[in-house]
Design an enzyme around this catalytic site. Structure first.
Site, PDB file in Angstrom:
ATOM      1  N   LYS A 258      36.729  35.104  51.984  1.00  0.00           N
ATOM      2  CA  LYS A 258      38.070  35.088  52.565  1.00  0.00           C
ATOM      3  C   LYS A 258      38.038  35.331  54.074  1.00  0.00           C
ATOM      4  O   LYS A 258      38.860  34.789  54.814  1.00  0.00           O
ATOM      5  CB  LYS A 258      38.965  36.101  51.850  1.00  0.00           C
ATOM      6  CG  LYS A 258      39.237  35.714  50.393  1.00  0.00           C
ATOM      7  CD  LYS A 258      39.828  34.314  50.256  1.00  0.00           C
ATOM      8  CE  LYS A 258      40.164  33.932  48.836  1.00  0.00           C
ATOM      9  NZ  LYS A 258      40.758  32.580  48.738  1.00  0.00           N
TER      10      LYS A 258
ATOM     11  N   TYR B 273      33.563  38.095  47.383  1.00  0.00           N
ATOM     12  CA  TYR B 273      34.919  37.571  47.532  1.00  0.00           C
ATOM     13  C   TYR B 273      35.448  37.816  48.945  1.00  0.00           C
ATOM     14  O   TYR B 273      36.001  36.913  49.586  1.00  0.00           O
ATOM     15  CB  TYR B 273      35.831  38.220  46.496  1.00  0.00           C
ATOM     16  CG  TYR B 273      37.275  37.796  46.579  1.00  0.00           C
ATOM     17  CD1 TYR B 273      37.694  36.581  46.048  1.00  0.00           C
ATOM     18  CD2 TYR B 273      38.239  38.605  47.187  1.00  0.00           C
ATOM     19  CE1 TYR B 273      39.023  36.184  46.120  1.00  0.00           C
ATOM     20  CE2 TYR B 273      39.568  38.222  47.265  1.00  0.00           C
ATOM     21  CZ  TYR B 273      39.953  37.007  46.730  1.00  0.00           C
ATOM     22  OH  TYR B 273      41.267  36.615  46.810  1.00  0.00           O
TER      23      TYR B 273
END
Length: 256
Positions: A156, A152
């Site tokens: 980002k 994740y």
């Protein structure tokens, strides 16, 4: 004439709050979501309250569908001015357990979709004969890596980098590109993160959320409306001289 925005992942959580805020700001909004039922529910809520919204079903990992969704919004709502690439998913796994399939899934939703959204928005802005605003969902995990969130976090960081490079590429067209970096937000995504962390570390449900939230300087986790306020600024003329920035909205967790 109303300005038009499309928000991905707007059927719930932060995306819904952003859509509602943009309607309050005077936008006509396309509620773009993979879940057709929730998208229609949000659009109905807006229209019944006197706003102007349309539901658009889209799989943001599919380039053709993203382009079709933007074009549908442009034609149905009569223009195109802002895209909010908000849709995203989380994965909670120890670094050494992340699989190739895990990476393909999370990158397709969290990174590829932003590329596609940027490309589709630029095409729409050109058809309308003006510039526009592109707003991308990053995260505090785009500023600082977090354990158990390796995949994740890398997505980002990628969105943050894409925001900077797109800002440079698109500035001559009168297009600004900025991002927003939420922290701990009380949404379904954080319920998922909390539950998965609980499986890994054995802490009771809710305890991980509580512990992460305890480091917030302002003393509370955020709500979706906190994030929507920042996106409202990024969609407004007040941010016309800002581009390439990814702004933290985390109550004081990460200081950059």
């Amino acid at each position: 004439m109303k300005k038009v925005a499309l928000v991905t992942g707007a059927g719930q959580g932060i995306g819904k709050a952003i859509a509602l805020r943009l309607v309050k700001d005077g936008f006509a909004v396309a509620i773009a979501d993979y879940n057709d039922a929730t998208a229609k529910a949000v659009a109905s809520e807006i229209n019944q309250a006197g706003g102007h919204a349309v539901a658009v079903k889209v799989d943001v990992s599919d380039r053709d569908q993203v382009f079709a969704a933007v074009e549908q919004a442009r034609k149905t709502l009569g223009g195109f001015d802002v895209i909010v690439n908000n849709a995203g998913i989380a994965q909670i796994k120890p670094l050494l357990e992340v699989t190739e399939e895990d990476l393909k899934q999370i990158y397709s939703v969290n990174v590829f979709s932003v590329f596609f959204g940027i490309q589709a928005a630029v095409e729409a802005f050109k058809k309308e004969g003006h510039g526009g605003k592109i707003i991308n969902a990053a995260s505090i995990a785009a500023i600082q890596g977090f354990p158990i969130l390796s995949a994740y976090s890398t997505t980002k960081f990628a969105v943050r980098g894409l925001t900077q490079t797109a800002a440079r590429d698109l500035a001559p067209l009168g297009i600004t590109v900025n991002g927003y970096c939420p922290g701990i937000v009380g949404t379904g995504m954080w319920e998922q993160i909390d539950a998965e962390l609980s499986k890994i570390n054995g802490k009771p449900i809710g305890e991980n959320f509580k512990e992460y939230s305890s480091s917030i300087a302002l003393g509370r986790p955020s709500v979706p409306e906190d994030v929507a306020g920042l996106v409202s600024f990024l969609a407004s003329p007040d941010s016309d001289y800002m581009t390439g920035q990814s702004l933290l909205i985390d109550g004081g967790m990460v200081f950059n």
